[in-house]
Enzyme design. Sequence first.
Site, PDB file in Angstrom:
ATOM      1  N   GLY A 176     -20.626   6.578 -31.760  1.00  0.00           N
ATOM      2  CA  GLY A 176     -21.310   6.544 -30.526  1.00  0.00           C
ATOM      3  C   GLY A 176     -21.299   4.505 -30.310  1.00  0.00           C
ATOM      4  O   GLY A 176     -21.906   4.368 -29.113  1.00  0.00           O
ATOM      5  N   GLN A 232     -13.318   6.776 -31.002  1.00  0.00           N
ATOM      6  CA  GLN A 232     -13.577   8.569 -31.831  1.00  0.00           C
ATOM      7  C   GLN A 232     -14.226   7.499 -33.221  1.00  0.00           C
ATOM      8  O   GLN A 232     -15.152   8.285 -33.634  1.00  0.00           O
ATOM      9  CB  GLN A 232     -12.462   9.633 -32.406  1.00  0.00           C
ATOM     10  CG  GLN A 232     -12.846  11.136 -32.124  1.00  0.00           C
ATOM     11  CD  GLN A 232     -13.521  11.169 -31.007  1.00  0.00           C
ATOM     12  OE1 GLN A 232     -14.303  10.877 -30.312  1.00  0.00           O
ATOM     13  NE2 GLN A 232     -14.733  12.176 -31.867  1.00  0.00           N
ATOM     14  N   ILE A 233     -13.290   7.215 -34.017  1.00  0.00           N
ATOM     15  CA  ILE A 233     -14.026   6.958 -35.379  1.00  0.00           C
ATOM     16  C   ILE A 233     -14.763   5.647 -34.928  1.00  0.00           C
ATOM     17  O   ILE A 233     -15.335   6.678 -36.137  1.00  0.00           O
ATOM     18  CB  ILE A 233     -12.665   6.121 -35.651  1.00  0.00           C
ATOM     19  CG1 ILE A 233     -11.293   6.643 -36.292  1.00  0.00           C
ATOM     20  CG2 ILE A 233     -12.926   5.274 -37.222  1.00  0.00           C
ATOM     21  CD1 ILE A 233     -11.003   5.701 -36.701  1.00  0.00           C
ATOM     22  N   PRO A 289       1.067  -1.811   0.097  1.00  0.00           N
ATOM     23  CA  PRO A 289       0.090   0.628  -0.429  1.00  0.00           C
ATOM     24  C   PRO A 289       1.119   1.064   0.442  1.00  0.00           C
ATOM     25  O   PRO A 289       0.634   2.240  -0.329  1.00  0.00           O
ATOM     26  CB  PRO A 289      -1.119  -0.189   0.981  1.00  0.00           C
ATOM     27  CG  PRO A 289      -0.474  -1.554   1.367  1.00  0.00           C
ATOM     28  CD  PRO A 289      -0.142  -2.502   1.070  1.00  0.00           C
ATOM     29  N   ASP A 344      11.899  -6.467 -15.681  1.00  0.00           N
ATOM     30  CA  ASP A 344      12.640  -6.067 -17.415  1.00  0.00           C
ATOM     31  C   ASP A 344      12.418  -7.339 -17.923  1.00  0.00           C
ATOM     32  O   ASP A 344      11.629  -7.107 -19.198  1.00  0.00           O
ATOM     33  CB  ASP A 344      14.098  -6.841 -16.896  1.00  0.00           C
ATOM     34  CG  ASP A 344      14.905  -5.589 -17.127  1.00  0.00           C
ATOM     35  OD1 ASP A 344      14.628  -4.610 -16.826  1.00  0.00           O
ATOM     36  OD2 ASP A 344      16.197  -6.055 -16.697  1.00  0.00           O
ATOM     37  N   GLU A 358       4.110  -3.218 -13.513  1.00  0.00           N
ATOM     38  CA  GLU A 358       5.252  -3.835 -13.671  1.00  0.00           C
ATOM     39  C   GLU A 358       5.690  -2.380 -14.713  1.00  0.00           C
ATOM     40  O   GLU A 358       6.885  -2.663 -15.179  1.00  0.00           O
ATOM     41  CB  GLU A 358       4.738  -4.314 -14.676  1.00  0.00           C
ATOM     42  CG  GLU A 358       3.874  -5.579 -14.722  1.00  0.00           C
ATOM     43  CD  GLU A 358       4.204  -6.625 -14.897  1.00  0.00           C
ATOM     44  OE1 GLU A 358       5.274  -7.328 -15.907  1.00  0.00           O
ATOM     45  OE2 GLU A 358       3.839  -7.833 -15.391  1.00  0.00           O
ATOM     46  N   ARG A 399     -19.348   2.455 -43.149  1.00  0.00           N
ATOM     47  CA  ARG A 399     -19.638   2.965 -42.096  1.00  0.00           C
ATOM     48  C   ARG A 399     -19.977   4.316 -43.042  1.00  0.00           C
ATOM     49  O   ARG A 399     -18.444   5.145 -43.600  1.00  0.00           O
ATOM     50  CB  ARG A 399     -18.918   3.510 -40.517  1.00  0.00           C
ATOM     51  CG  ARG A 399     -19.921   4.542 -40.782  1.00  0.00           C
ATOM     52  CD  ARG A 399     -20.930   4.442 -39.536  1.00  0.00           C
ATOM     53  NE  ARG A 399     -22.108   5.524 -39.448  1.00  0.00           N
ATOM     54  CZ  ARG A 399     -23.213   5.986 -38.733  1.00  0.00           C
ATOM     55  NH1 ARG A 399     -24.166   4.982 -38.408  1.00  0.00           N
ATOM     56  NH2 ARG A 399     -24.440   6.537 -38.645  1.00  0.00           N
TER      57      ARG A 399
HETATM   58  N1  CAA Z   1      18.146  -5.700 -12.788  1.00  0.00           N
HETATM   59  C1  CAA Z   1      18.688  -5.931 -12.566  1.00  0.00           C
HETATM   60  N2  CAA Z   1      19.458  -5.506 -11.589  1.00  0.00           N
HETATM   61  C2  CAA Z   1      18.731  -4.186 -11.190  1.00  0.00           C
HETATM   62  C3  CAA Z   1      18.007  -3.995 -12.008  1.00  0.00           C
HETATM   63  C4  CAA Z   1      17.485  -4.659 -13.762  1.00  0.00           C
HETATM   64  N3  CAA Z   1      16.846  -3.816 -14.171  1.00  0.00           N
HETATM   65  N4  CAA Z   1      17.458  -2.668 -12.297  1.00  0.00           N
HETATM   66  C5  CAA Z   1      17.679  -1.865 -11.195  1.00  0.00           C
HETATM   67  N5  CAA Z   1      18.746  -3.032 -10.907  1.00  0.00           N
HETATM   68  C6  CAA Z   1      19.826  -3.466  -9.545  1.00  0.00           C
HETATM   69  C7  CAA Z   1      20.781  -1.680  -9.791  1.00  0.00           C
HETATM   70  O1  CAA Z   1      21.959  -2.790 -10.653  1.00  0.00           O
HETATM   71  C8  CAA Z   1      21.117  -1.877  -8.189  1.00  0.00           C
HETATM   72  O2  CAA Z   1      22.159  -2.412  -7.568  1.00  0.00           O
HETATM   73  P1  CAA Z   1      23.614  -2.097  -6.894  1.00  0.00           P
HETATM   74  O3  CAA Z   1      23.141  -1.383  -5.612  1.00  0.00           O
HETATM   75  O4  CAA Z   1      24.488  -3.343  -6.546  1.00  0.00           O
HETATM   76  O5  CAA Z   1      24.374  -1.736  -7.885  1.00  0.00           O
HETATM   77  C9  CAA Z   1      19.880  -1.496  -7.437  1.00  0.00           C
HETATM   78  O6  CAA Z   1      19.812  -2.886  -8.329  1.00  0.00           O
HETATM   79  C10 CAA Z   1      19.122  -0.887  -7.032  1.00  0.00           C
HETATM   80  O7  CAA Z   1      18.769   0.204  -8.107  1.00  0.00           O
HETATM   81  P2  CAA Z   1      18.998   2.038  -7.637  1.00  0.00           P
HETATM   82  O8  CAA Z   1      19.183   2.064  -7.556  1.00  0.00           O
HETATM   83  O9  CAA Z   1      18.036   1.568  -9.682  1.00  0.00           O
HETATM   84  O10 CAA Z   1      17.254   1.482  -7.732  1.00  0.00           O
HETATM   85  P3  CAA Z   1      16.190   2.740  -7.099  1.00  0.00           P
HETATM   86  O11 CAA Z   1      15.654   2.809  -5.940  1.00  0.00           O
HETATM   87  O12 CAA Z   1      16.675   3.531  -7.756  1.00  0.00           O
HETATM   88  O13 CAA Z   1      14.859   1.850  -8.614  1.00  0.00           O
HETATM   89  C11 CAA Z   1      13.177   1.847  -9.945  1.00  0.00           C
HETATM   90  C12 CAA Z   1      14.790   2.111  -9.720  1.00  0.00           C
HETATM   91  C13 CAA Z   1      13.102   1.607 -11.384  1.00  0.00           C
HETATM   92  C14 CAA Z   1      12.862   2.682 -10.234  1.00  0.00           C
HETATM   93  C15 CAA Z   1      12.316   0.246  -9.745  1.00  0.00           C
HETATM   94  O14 CAA Z   1      12.507   1.012  -8.630  1.00  0.00           O
HETATM   95  C16 CAA Z   1      11.499   0.659 -10.398  1.00  0.00           C
HETATM   96  O15 CAA Z   1      11.854  -0.275 -11.416  1.00  0.00           O
HETATM   97  N6  CAA Z   1       9.924   0.518  -9.671  1.00  0.00           N
HETATM   98  C17 CAA Z   1       9.219   0.151  -9.891  1.00  0.00           C
HETATM   99  C18 CAA Z   1       8.484  -1.315  -9.497  1.00  0.00           C
HETATM  100  C19 CAA Z   1       7.819  -1.643 -10.320  1.00  0.00           C
HETATM  101  O16 CAA Z   1       7.798  -1.454 -11.669  1.00  0.00           O
HETATM  102  N7  CAA Z   1       6.434  -1.609  -9.908  1.00  0.00           N
HETATM  103  C20 CAA Z   1       5.779  -2.859  -9.970  1.00  0.00           C
HETATM  104  C21 CAA Z   1       5.408  -4.070 -10.165  1.00  0.00           C
HETATM  105  S1  CAA Z   1       4.334  -5.558 -10.694  1.00  0.00           S
HETATM  106  C22 CAA Z   1       2.913  -5.661 -10.886  1.00  0.00           C
HETATM  107  O17 CAA Z   1       2.452  -4.154 -11.741  1.00  0.00           O
HETATM  108  C23 CAA Z   1       1.528  -6.201 -10.294  1.00  0.00           C
HETATM  109  C24 CAA Z   1       1.208  -7.597 -11.239  1.00  0.00           C
HETATM  110  O18 CAA Z   1       0.810  -8.432 -10.786  1.00  0.00           O
HETATM  111  C25 CAA Z   1       1.438  -6.988 -12.449  1.00  0.00           C
END
Ligand code: CAA
Length: 389
Positions: free
Chosen positions: A348, A344-345, A132, A244, A371, A272
Amino acid sequence: MTDLAIFPLSAEHKMIRDAARDFAQKEIAPIAAEFDESGEFPMQTVRKMGDLGFMGIEVPETYGGAGMDALAYVLALEEICKVDAAHGVVMSVNNSLYCHGILKFGTEEQKQKFVTPIASGKAIGAYSLTEPMSGSDAGTMRSRAVCDGNEYVLNGRKSWVTSGPVADYVVVFMMTDPAKKQKGISAFVVDAKTPGFIRGKKEPKLGIRASATSELLFESCRVPIDSRLGEEGEGFKIAMTVLDAGRIGIASQALGIAEAAYEASRQYATQREAFGQPIGAFQGTGFKLADMKTRIEAARLLTYNAALAKENSKQSGGRYSLEASMAKLFASETAMFVTHQAVQIHGGMGYSKELPIERYFRDAKITEIYEGTSEIQRMVISRAELGMK
Ligand code: CAA
């Protein structure tokens, strides 16, 4: 759909794409509107998708999967999402957020125990990161896992868990050492039958209504120590690596939604009539279609490219965060643009529940949020480009 010159598909790719298209048309299309309206989870068709191997496309056959590549996954998911994005997100979470993470970070025993039932479609998986008070800033979670002998005791509240109400197994992230912040987060695979695992309130949603989303509560939930994925403190890295892969799934979902809305609009524009001619003959409509089509093809290139980058990373071990974030950002904003134009296309009729156009419009929005929001994707892309991470 245009065949792309730079992505010639193999016979295997065409086979899975056509199988998914065929299944979606025959089995999902007749029920999509009804399940969207009721918000009921379409367990029967989800199980059938599992029987066809759609729940673990990149999972090796030894763990119950289809043993195909990342492009095959994207092609199949795109076809499912052309018909129904709600079925699509269940498929995406099972493949990317659940199976992919355990395959990459799990032990042999964990792969057999936790991947096989999901990849073979006998059970449903989920991924639980958000809380939350911690969404985009995922590293600030409050849930705690405390080691006690040969068990961990999990406590906390997770939110917005796709498939939370129906999942059999969940990959969940919790703080094991809050002082270390992000480096104090660990990942666990939890069997939903474990005492103390509680499904919270189901979220009423604008779109993808047939998919089930809920909170999950952990109340002194004891899990064996060998359900920890990776090392203690490795959880944040696992969460990000898995996202990713997940983002490529959401890009495919957005692409599918956009294509469905475009194709309906293209046909409508030829049928249409207004002021004595098909509305497509008016530049106001024709130019809309031109922009929709162009953006869709650009989104497709980015999405397939991200899939190939993911495939390459299986050998190189390198990251494909940039490709995945660019694909998700562009495809989700394309889905919003295209579905908006499609309403829009259709005028209604675009606003009416008699056609699926309004459903595509509602379903598209979440692709810009879950995500990682579009703002988070821009953060990932700009940091990578500026060499700041
Ligand atoms: N792959 C591997 N390692 C990674 C990485 C990646 N893609 N991204 C970051 N890291 C690592 C970094 O290398 C770093 O490691 P080190 O400290 O060893 O160098 C560490 O993780 C911290 O990285 P950051 O300092 O970049 O972290 P940050 O706090 O600045 O956050 C962010 C980065 C990209 C904003 C991240 O927090 C983020 O992606 N936030 C969004 C979260 C998200 O997508 N949530 C959705 C959840 S799932 C969902 O939606 C529900 C569902 O069920 C579908």
